[in-house]
Design an enzyme around this catalytic site. Structure first.
Site, short mmCIF file in Angstrom:
data_model
loop_
_atom_site.label_atom_id
_atom_site.label_comp_id
_atom_site.label_asym_id
_atom_site.label_seq_id
_atom_site.Cartn_x
_atom_site.Cartn_y
_atom_site.Cartn_z
N ARG A 37 0.85 -12.27 4.88
CA ARG A 37 2.23 -12.77 4.69
C ARG A 37 3.20 -12.38 5.98
O ARG A 37 4.23 -12.38 6.17
CB ARG A 37 2.70 -11.67 3.70
CG ARG A 37 1.99 -12.08 2.42
CD ARG A 37 2.34 -11.32 1.15
NE ARG A 37 1.93 -11.73 -0.17
CZ ARG A 37 1.70 -11.04 -1.05
NH1 ARG A 37 2.39 -9.88 -1.40
NH2 ARG A 37 1.00 -11.34 -2.23
N ARG A 88 12.19 -5.25 -8.55
CA ARG A 88 11.05 -4.91 -9.31
C ARG A 88 10.98 -4.50 -10.71
O ARG A 88 11.88 -4.87 -11.29
CB ARG A 88 10.24 -3.76 -8.36
CG ARG A 88 9.78 -4.44 -6.88
CD ARG A 88 9.36 -3.09 -6.00
NE ARG A 88 10.34 -2.25 -5.66
CZ ARG A 88 10.21 -1.08 -4.89
NH1 ARG A 88 8.94 -1.12 -4.49
NH2 ARG A 88 11.23 -0.22 -4.58
N PRO A 116 0.68 -1.41 0.06
CA PRO A 116 0.11 0.05 -0.11
C PRO A 116 0.87 1.37 -0.02
O PRO A 116 1.85 1.35 0.66
CB PRO A 116 -0.90 -0.21 1.35
CG PRO A 116 -0.85 -1.55 1.66
CD PRO A 116 0.46 -2.12 1.05
N GLU A 117 0.23 2.30 -0.80
CA GLU A 117 1.32 3.49 -0.90
C GLU A 117 0.33 4.57 -0.04
O GLU A 117 -0.87 4.27 0.50
CB GLU A 117 1.60 4.06 -2.20
CG GLU A 117 2.58 2.74 -2.87
CD GLU A 117 2.81 3.18 -4.32
OE1 GLU A 117 2.93 4.37 -4.65
OE2 GLU A 117 3.04 2.15 -5.29
N HIS A 125 -6.45 -15.06 8.38
CA HIS A 125 -5.26 -14.55 8.75
C HIS A 125 -5.39 -13.53 9.88
O HIS A 125 -4.43 -12.59 10.04
CB HIS A 125 -4.37 -13.90 7.49
CG HIS A 125 -4.27 -15.16 6.34
ND1 HIS A 125 -3.36 -16.04 6.57
CD2 HIS A 125 -4.72 -15.50 5.44
CE1 HIS A 125 -3.18 -16.80 5.47
NE2 HIS A 125 -4.28 -16.55 4.77
N ARG A 127 20.86 14.79 -2.88
CA ARG A 127 21.22 13.43 -3.11
C ARG A 127 22.09 13.17 -4.27
O ARG A 127 21.85 14.17 -5.23
CB ARG A 127 19.96 12.40 -3.48
CG ARG A 127 18.77 12.40 -2.10
CD ARG A 127 19.56 11.53 -0.91
NE ARG A 127 18.49 11.30 -0.07
CZ ARG A 127 18.08 12.09 1.06
NH1 ARG A 127 18.67 13.24 1.25
NH2 ARG A 127 17.37 11.40 1.77
N LYS A 171 3.16 6.47 4.29
CA LYS A 171 2.58 5.28 4.40
C LYS A 171 2.40 4.77 6.18
O LYS A 171 1.92 3.82 6.39
CB LYS A 171 3.39 4.07 3.94
CG LYS A 171 3.67 4.37 2.19
CD LYS A 171 4.87 3.52 1.66
CE LYS A 171 5.26 3.82 0.35
NZ LYS A 171 6.13 2.84 -0.10
#
Length: 304
Positions: free
Chosen positions: A121, A292, A2-3, A98, A177, A61
């Site tokens: 999970r 990813r 989830p974002e 779960h 950065r 998040k």
């Protein structure tokens, strides 16, 4: 995972259904889901029992519930991980397969009596965290006016939709950065709430390559990116978030449907919609990225 939009949908549900209600009892069904509460499951249960939920707050998040009734100010942090769900249910409803933590709420005429943490999970979890003052002295996040943030989230930058953040803040953080642009916006210490899906969507909308070096990025490019991030997150939030399977749902068990509106993510081999509108033929490409995938248009997101 989830974002920001998905977590905000859950926060709003919690604010509606559980804020102002007292925790009459707490039951930990799987100790692994409270592993970050270092004093153990029994202390977790005893500490929360009798507390009243005063707020539901989100920063990026990170999601937490304010607690009244503790001697030392602290909050209940709920980290959804990849498959965590917070569901409001009636006590007589069948337990989810779960189910990890059950929080029984004081009776309310119209609202369900239990808040359940479900996690297939077990990458997520719940824990109690002390509060510290925000570094800038401003409200910690969405859902609160207090400048107090869980110690566990104090390192998290302000998120995309935070009114106390600006495009200039993002520009300054990026220029500090020395990395690729996509890597930087996924860094929760630069700007929080952005994950792989919405990073690809915002970069596509801003016509920027994720490979652009942050040390060379220009203010107009950052302004486009900032606008795109806000727009993508706002539209995703209005659609209830993005769901590709049954793992992400809101507190009532409903899935979001922003996946129907994605322009880049998951569209490998399909026409770039913007190029098609401009009479060009270009196919979305997929590249491996940090274990990813990244989805981009090689024509309208040039690699400068």
């Amino acid at each position: 995972m989830p974002e920001l939009p998905e977590v905000e949908v859950v926060r709003r549900g919690l604010e509606k259904w559980v804020r102002g209600r007292t925790l009459e009892s707490v039951e930990v069904l799987d100790p692994r889901s409270v592993r970050r509460h270092l004093d153990g499951p029994q202390d977790f249960e005893q500490t929360l029992t009798g507390c009243t939920i005063s707020s539901a707050v989100r920063r990026g998040k990170f999601l937490w519930l304010g607690l009244d009734g503790l001697e030392v100010p602290a909050v209940l942090v709920a980290h959804l991980g990849m498959s965590g769900q917070l569901l409001v249910e009636e006590p007589e409803a069948e337990d989810e397969k779960h189910l990890k933590v059950r929080l029984s709420l004081a009776q309310h005429l119209d609202y369900p009596g239990e808040l359940r943490f479900v996690d297939q999970r077990i990458f997520g979890g719940m824990f109690i965290s002390p509060l510290v003052t925000t570094p800038d002295g401003l409200p910690a996040g969405e859902g609160t006016t207090e400048a107090a943030i869980p110690q566990a989230a104090a390192h998290i930058a302000r998120d995309v939709l935070d009114p106390h953040r600006s495009a200039e803040d993002l520009y300054v953080a990026l220029r500090k950065r020395s990395t690729q642009l996509k890597r930087a916006i996924l860094d929760q210490g630069v700007i929080s709430g952005v994950g792989n899906i919405y990073a690809d969507e915002a970069l596509w909308q801003a016509k920027l390559s994720g490979l652009l070096k942050t040390a060379t990025i220009r203010r107009p490019e950052v302004q486009r990116l900032n606008d795109a991030l806000i727009d993508v997150m706002t539209r995703a939030l209005a659609a209830g978030g993005t769901s590709f399977d049954s793992l992400y749902v809101n507190v009532n068990g409903a899935s979001g449907y922003f996946a129907r509106s994605l322009n880049a993510y998951g569209r490998e081999g399909k026409e770039c919609l913007r190029c098609a509108q401009n009479g060009r033929v270009s196919l979305i490409r997929r590249d491996a990225f940090m274990g990813r995938s990244s989805y981009t248009c090689p024509v309208c997101q040039p690699r400068r």
